[in-house]
Motif scaffolding. Structure first.
Motif, PDB file in Angstrom:
ATOM      1  N   ASP A 289       0.999  -1.269   0.068  1.00 18.87           N
ATOM      2  CA  ASP A 289      -0.029  -0.021   0.058  1.00 18.87           C
ATOM      3  C   ASP A 289       0.905   1.263   0.320  1.00 18.87           C
ATOM      4  N   LEU A 290       2.046   1.033   0.686  1.00 16.42           N
ATOM      5  CA  LEU A 290       2.814   2.392   1.017  1.00 16.42           C
ATOM      6  C   LEU A 290       3.779   2.569  -0.309  1.00 16.42           C
ATOM      7  N   LEU A 291       4.147   1.592  -1.095  1.00 21.97           N
ATOM      8  CA  LEU A 291       4.785   1.776  -2.317  1.00 21.97           C
ATOM      9  C   LEU A 291       3.965   2.247  -3.468  1.00 21.97           C
ATOM     10  N   ALA A 292       2.655   1.842  -3.256  1.00 19.37           N
ATOM     11  CA  ALA A 292       1.497   2.188  -4.249  1.00 19.37           C
ATOM     12  C   ALA A 292       1.353   3.875  -4.112  1.00 19.37           C
ATOM     13  N   LYS A 293       1.584   4.131  -2.754  1.00 23.55           N
ATOM     14  CA  LYS A 293       1.552   5.699  -2.748  1.00 23.55           C
ATOM     15  C   LYS A 293       3.053   6.558  -3.025  1.00 23.55           C
ATOM     16  N   GLY A 294       3.671   5.769  -3.394  1.00 26.73           N
ATOM     17  CA  GLY A 294       5.003   6.497  -4.128  1.00 26.73           C
ATOM     18  C   GLY A 294       6.121   6.474  -3.029  1.00 26.73           C
ATOM     19  N   PHE A 295       5.876   5.887  -1.896  1.00 25.22           N
ATOM     20  CA  PHE A 295       7.151   5.620  -0.924  1.00 25.22           C
ATOM     21  C   PHE A 295       8.142   4.506  -1.438  1.00 25.22           C
ATOM     22  N   THR A 296       9.245   4.571  -1.023  1.00 25.76           N
ATOM     23  CA  THR A 296      10.090   3.347  -1.154  1.00 25.76           C
ATOM     24  C   THR A 296      10.353   2.651   0.024  1.00 25.76           C
ATOM     25  N   GLY A 297      10.707   1.252  -0.273  1.00 27.09           N
ATOM     26  CA  GLY A 297      11.195   0.312   0.892  1.00 27.09           C
ATOM     27  C   GLY A 297      12.289   1.077   1.780  1.00 27.09           C
ATOM     28  N   ARG A 298      13.110   1.702   1.292  1.00 26.60           N
ATOM     29  CA  ARG A 298      14.150   2.390   2.044  1.00 26.60           C
ATOM     30  C   ARG A 298      13.659   3.352   2.954  1.00 26.60           C
ATOM     31  N   GLU A 299      12.582   4.244   2.405  1.00 25.52           N
ATOM     32  CA  GLU A 299      12.125   5.169   3.335  1.00 25.52           C
ATOM     33  C   GLU A 299      11.124   4.522   4.509  1.00 25.52           C
ATOM     34  N   VAL A 300      10.597   3.374   4.012  1.00 19.82           N
ATOM     35  CA  VAL A 300       9.577   2.629   5.131  1.00 19.82           C
ATOM     36  C   VAL A 300      10.919   2.143   5.935  1.00 19.82           C
ATOM     37  N   ARG A 301      11.699   1.469   5.934  1.00 16.25           N
ATOM     38  CA  ARG A 301      13.063   0.933   6.793  1.00 16.25           C
ATOM     39  C   ARG A 301      13.447   2.093   7.572  1.00 16.25           C
ATOM     40  N   TYR A 302      13.759   3.090   6.885  1.00 11.73           N
ATOM     41  CA  TYR A 302      14.231   4.345   7.693  1.00 11.73           C
ATOM     42  C   TYR A 302      13.376   4.728   9.101  1.00 11.73           C
ATOM     43  N   LEU A 303      12.245   4.735   8.430  1.00 17.85           N
ATOM     44  CA  LEU A 303      11.117   5.419   9.605  1.00 17.85           C
ATOM     45  C   LEU A 303      11.075   4.356  10.743  1.00 17.85           C
ATOM     46  N   LEU A 304      11.036   2.780  10.296  1.00 17.98           N
ATOM     47  CA  LEU A 304      10.754   1.904  11.162  1.00 17.98           C
ATOM     48  C   LEU A 304      11.892   1.943  12.297  1.00 17.98           C
ATOM     49  N   LEU A 305      13.271   2.505  11.563  1.00 15.69           N
ATOM     50  CA  LEU A 305      14.169   2.223  12.409  1.00 15.69           C
ATOM     51  C   LEU A 305      14.617   3.584  13.186  1.00 15.69           C
ATOM     52  N   THR A 306      13.657   4.230  13.299  1.00 17.68           N
ATOM     53  CA  THR A 306      14.049   5.744  14.050  1.00 17.68           C
ATOM     54  C   THR A 306      13.536   5.488  15.774  1.00 17.68           C
ATOM     55  N   ALA A 307      12.858   4.617  15.923  1.00 14.21           N
ATOM     56  CA  ALA A 307      12.392   4.523  17.196  1.00 14.21           C
ATOM     57  C   ALA A 307      13.001   3.217  17.994  1.00 14.21           C
ATOM     58  N   HIS A 308      13.174   3.548  19.324  1.00 13.80           N
ATOM     59  CA  HIS A 308      13.618   2.397  20.033  1.00 13.80           C
ATOM     60  C   HIS A 308      12.778   1.220  20.046  1.00 13.80           C
ATOM     61  N   TYR A 309      13.392   0.096  20.115  1.00 14.14           N
ATOM     62  CA  TYR A 309      12.552  -1.255  19.693  1.00 14.14           C
ATOM     63  C   TYR A 309      11.578  -1.567  20.814  1.00 14.14           C
ATOM     64  N   ARG A 310      11.902  -0.772  21.966  1.00 15.05           N
ATOM     65  CA  ARG A 310      10.813  -1.265  23.352  1.00 15.05           C
ATOM     66  C   ARG A 310       9.908  -0.089  23.555  1.00 15.05           C
ATOM     67  N   GLU A 311       9.863   0.956  22.472  1.00  4.11           N
ATOM     68  CA  GLU A 311       9.027   2.087  22.571  1.00  4.11           C
ATOM     69  C   GLU A 311       7.732   1.849  21.456  1.00  4.11           C
ATOM     70  N   THR A 312       6.571   2.074  22.133  1.00  2.00           N
ATOM     71  CA  THR A 312       5.688   1.981  21.208  1.00  2.00           C
ATOM     72  C   THR A 312       5.877   3.058  20.046  1.00  2.00           C
ATOM     73  N   PHE A 313       5.650   2.767  18.849  1.00  2.00           N
ATOM     74  CA  PHE A 313       6.084   3.799  17.758  1.00  2.00           C
ATOM     75  C   PHE A 313       4.681   4.094  17.044  1.00  2.00           C
ATOM     76  N   ASN A 314       4.611   5.307  16.732  1.00  2.00           N
ATOM     77  CA  ASN A 314       3.540   5.841  15.894  1.00  2.00           C
ATOM     78  C   ASN A 314       3.751   6.237  14.641  1.00  2.00           C
TER      79      ASN A 314
END
Ligand code: AMP
Ligand code: ZN
Length: 474
Positions: A289-314
């Motif tokens: 769904d996100l790729l269809a909106k024009g985002f790349t896997g790289r951008e999604v990976r970056y965003l998922l990696l910005t928060a500490h793994y033990r914190e809920t991420f919004n």
């Protein structure tokens, strides 16, 4: 600095020391996808977290054996196989392939072993037989086999290692399926589920009659087969602590009499725009769904990696736009370093010496502290700022640039965001760019501007630089 991780088993941050007496080999198991649909962005948070743990261990010099199972038999799968009038293998194969494609799109390193539950039925049966022989599992009238929490505890074993459980209330809220009414206690869970007509062709022979395995036992069998009776690390999302992981411990330790896993790591959940993901709220995103909106896997990976793994991420779409900007800053800096360092050899072929202030030293220090990812990114962006400043005041030599690139590559071996690869320019876009150049030469600026607009409408900007024309994807 030694690597420290939060172990759910001890509820504390502990120094990581592998079971291998030589201190090199590490076994890591992460509960994999249930392949009945495309994985959603919440699932991806957990799998990117597992990839970060693996890459961090490899960065620290360990030889990691990464195992991720494929849950290809389970209630939801059987229901969908029936609804789609297809076979189990055909149905799960489609979603397994999609999952592995998405894993690549997100630059996750492929697990070394990807066992399928349906290919481990003999191993599953062997564990259940051991549990029955030890008296902690029992067969009921219909041919199902259950694990008895009471008998397990009666042997001096502990149920409730990952979280404090109130055994009286446990599972009381869970729906007791019509076919589970024969359980001795509501707390008990199924190891083997007797065949019911709705299972269709999804069934195997066993010493207890036709049936299929329960979900929890699948992971015990596959992890023990791939990594041995005791292994280093077991990962998953926090929702798996109970009952899935607690049951995995009980089955495995009940069968082997040995400690199952040394470090349990759990990733916190992902919310979308502050809410739990659900199809009815319209905030349910798969990677596709996100790729269809024009985002790349790289951008999604970056965003998922910005928060500490033990914190809920919004997770928000705004956050994804922010990821685009942040990555562009890195790309610009690395691009300039490539230009500057062209042909230059770094100071040492292996790697530049890591001074305490260097990118690699600061990054590894942050990462070793229970994967402190915000401090790790902090080190990266401080380096980008400093490097840009040095490039701007001409104090960075070609050799410095070559060294800096090596440092970035070391760090990116963990982050896995890479750098933007030069996008191939499609032939029709090139033809338009050439037509514009011809128009400009002929001083037909009206036509040149019209072509520029046409390129823009197709998603490309054209820049006239001293070195010639450059085409960039918007
Ligand atoms: P499943 O395919 O449902 O077995 O889930 C695969 C993995 O995704 C498990 O480790 C889950 O804990 C994890 N997971 C499910 N929902 C979320 C979420 N919203 N945020 C983070 N992880 C999740
Ligand atoms: Zn599992």
């Amino acid at each position: 600095m030694a690597l420290k991780l939060f172990n759910t088993l001890t509820r504390s941050v502990q120094e990581f020391t592998p079971l291998d007496p030589a201190g090199r080999k590490v076994g890591l198991y992460c509960c994999g996808p249930t392949v009945y649909d495309f994985a959603h962005i919440g699932n991806w948070r957990t799998f990117v977290f597992a990839d970060l743990v693996r890459r961090t261990l490899e960065f620290s010099g360990y030889d990691v054996q990464h195992v991720m199972n494929i849950t290809d038999v389970e209630d939801k799968i059987i229901k969908r196989v029936r609804e789609n009038k297809t076979t189990l293998r055909e149905f799960t194969g489609r979603f397994e392939a999609a999952f592995l494609d998405d894993l690549k799109t997100l630059s996750c390193r492929e697990p070394h072993v990807k066992p399928r539950a349906t290919e481990h039925i003999p191993e599953i049966i062997a564990i259940i037989e051991k549990l029955v022989a030890r008296g902690v599992a029992y067969k009921v009238h219909d041919g199902s086999v259950y694990f008895s929490i009471e008998k397990y505890r009666g042997c001096g074993c502990c149920y409730g290692q990952l979280l404090k459980l109130n055994l009286d209330e446990m599972r009381a809220g869970e729906r007791v399926a019509a076919d589970e009414y024969e359980k001795e206690s509501v707390a008990d869970f199924a190891l083997w589920k007797a065949y019911v007509p709705e299972d269709g062709d999804v069934t195997w022979d066993s010493p207890w009659g036709k049936g299929r395995p329960g979900w929890h036992i699948e992971c015990s069998a596959m992890s023990i087969k791939a990594l041995g009776e005791t292994f280093d690390l077991h990962l998953g999302g926090e929702d798996l602590k109970f009952p899935h992981h607690e049951d995995e411990i009980a089955q495995s330790e009940g069968a082997t009499g040995k400690p199952f896993v040394k470090y349990w790591l759990h990733g916190a959940h992902l919310l979308v725009e502050g809410k739990k993901m659900s199809k009815s709220l319209g905030n349910f995103f798969t990677l596709r769904d996100l790729l269809a909106k024009g985002f790349t896997g790289r951008e999604v990976r970056y965003l998922l990696l910005t928060a500490h793994y033990r914190e809920t991420f919004n997770f928000t779409l705004d956050g994804l736009h922010g990821a685009k900007t942040a990555l562009a800053r890195i790309d610009e800096c690395v691009g300039k370093l490539r230009e500057l360092g062209k042909g230059a050899l770094p100071r040492t072929q292996a790697a530049p010496p890591a001074s305490p202030a260097s990118l690699v030293a600061q990054f590894s220090f942050a990462l070793a502290d229970d994967l402190n990812i915000s401090a790790s990114w902090g080190a990266v962006f401080e380096w980008v700022r400093e490097t840009n400043k040095r490039i701007a005041d001409n104090s960075l030599t070609a050799t410095d640039a070559a060294d800096a690139l090596i440092a970035w590559e070391k760090v990116d071996a963990v982050l896995g965001v890479g750098t933007k690869t030069e996008t191939e320019v499609p032939a029709d876009i090139l033809a338009l760019a050439e037509a514009r150049a011809t128009a400009k030469q002929a001083r037909d600026f009206k036509r040149a501007d019209a072509i520029r607009d046409e390129l823009k409408a197709k998603g490309w900007v054209i820049e006239d630089t001293p070195k010639g024309i450059k085409l960039k994807k918007i």
